[in-house]
Design a protein around this motif. Structure first.
Motif, short mmCIF file in Angstrom:
data_model
loop_
_atom_site.label_atom_id
_atom_site.label_comp_id
_atom_site.label_asym_id
_atom_site.label_seq_id
_atom_site.Cartn_x
_atom_site.Cartn_y
_atom_site.Cartn_z
N ALA A 15 39.29 26.87 41.87
CA ALA A 15 40.46 26.87 42.76
C ALA A 15 40.89 25.44 42.98
N ILE A 16 42.12 25.11 42.57
CA ILE A 16 42.66 23.76 42.69
C ILE A 16 43.77 23.78 43.73
N LEU A 116 42.69 29.18 39.88
CA LEU A 116 43.58 29.63 40.94
C LEU A 116 44.34 28.41 41.47
N CYS A 117 45.63 28.58 41.75
CA CYS A 117 46.43 27.48 42.31
C CYS A 117 47.66 28.05 42.99
N ASN A 118 48.38 27.18 43.71
CA ASN A 118 49.63 27.55 44.37
C ASN A 118 50.77 27.67 43.36
N ASP A 119 51.79 28.41 43.76
CA ASP A 119 53.03 28.48 42.99
C ASP A 119 53.88 27.25 43.30
N PRO A 120 54.12 26.37 42.32
CA PRO A 120 54.90 25.16 42.59
C PRO A 120 56.39 25.41 42.77
N TYR A 169 45.57 32.39 38.15
CA TYR A 169 45.95 33.25 39.27
C TYR A 169 46.77 32.41 40.24
N VAL A 170 48.07 32.63 40.25
CA VAL A 170 48.99 31.82 41.04
C VAL A 170 49.23 32.52 42.38
N ARG A 241 50.49 36.02 40.98
CA ARG A 241 51.13 36.12 39.67
C ARG A 241 50.08 35.68 38.65
N VAL A 242 49.57 36.60 37.89
CA VAL A 242 48.53 36.28 36.91
C VAL A 242 49.21 35.93 35.59
N MET A 243 48.94 34.71 35.12
CA MET A 243 49.47 34.23 33.85
C MET A 243 48.33 34.26 32.84
N ARG A 244 48.47 35.09 31.82
CA ARG A 244 47.43 35.29 30.82
C ARG A 244 47.61 34.29 29.68
#
Length: 250
Positions: A15-16, A116-120, A169-170, A241-244
């Protein structure tokens, strides 16, 4: 290849986020759920929240020490394996090339399956909250470090052997596509947040967190989707929002 659905648990996750308590507020239930299931979780805090107070008894240095101590206790409650502090200045975060390189080094060292991170892109939340600029910068830097930089063999070889993250995982996103049920870990999330006393004092945040988790759950789809029966709508949820990056094999 792994399936990145609501029941998926990665072997390792990173998690960043920008500040101590950001992870707990946004994804603490998911972190606790994954850690409980055996996932090795690493927290990377880009700042130590050393401007995050209106209490003049603190200096930036003394607040940094307090908030790092709170974060370590909170991570222990959640079952996190390690906490890394990069100690950039709070309220001064910019997604520079140097920061991206720092994050690449951490990704290559700990080799998470998921980040895992925030949506920029999430600048506004209704008419009640303007997103902190550090959150936006942290999310942008994290995504750029994950792809393409961490996996490029010719880029920054001194940062360690390349690593390909499987999915991002956004969180805090206006366009979620995955909801993770956190009913079994919501109390752990609340306990972890309570460790951040410099931010929350002694106030009871349980009603706020429970209402937020129920609100996230109400956003989840129910019924049928794409001809397949969807899982029932969760009771308490964290939305992503999962980005694969690594796609499933057919």
């Amino acid at each position: 290849m792994p399936r990145f659905d609501a029941e998926y648990v990665p072997r390792s996750a990173m998690a960043i986020y920008a500040h101590p308590d950001d992870i707990e507020f946004t994804v603490g239930g998911t972190v606790a759920k994954w850690a409980r299931a055996g996932c090795e979780v690493t927290f990377v805090l880009i700042t130590s929240g050393n401007s995050g107070t209106h209490d003049r008894k603190f200096t930036r240095k003394t607040l940094e020490r307090v908030r790092e101590r709170e974060e370590r206790e909170s991570a222990r409650i959640l079952g996190v394996a390690r906490v890394v502090f990069l100690r950039h200045g709070d309220c001064e975060l910019v997604p520079t090339l140097a920061l991206r390189k720092e994050l690449v080094r951490r990704i290559r060292r700990h080799r998470p399956e998921v980040v895992l991170c925030n949506d920029p892109q999430a600048l506004f939340f209704d008419d009640r909250y303007i997103n902190h600029p550090d959150h936006l910068a942290a999310g942008k830097a994290a995504l750029e470090a994950v792809f393409p930089c961490a996996e490029m063999e010719l880029l920054w070889p001194v940062a360690g052997p390349v690593h390909k993250v499987h999915a991002v995982y956004v969180s805090s996103t206006v366009a979620p596509n995955t909801w993770i049920e956190v009913a079994d870990t919501i109390e752990t999330k609340i306990a972890a947040l309570a460790a951040h006393r410099s931010q929350l004092g002694d106030r009871d945040i349980s009603p706020m967190i429970l209402e937020w988790a129920r609100g996230e759950a109400r956003r989840a789809p129910a019924g049928k989707a794409s001809g397949k029966k969807s899982p029932s709508r969760p009771k308490n949820a964290e939305a992503f929002r999962v980005m694969r990056i690594v796609r499933e094999e057919n």
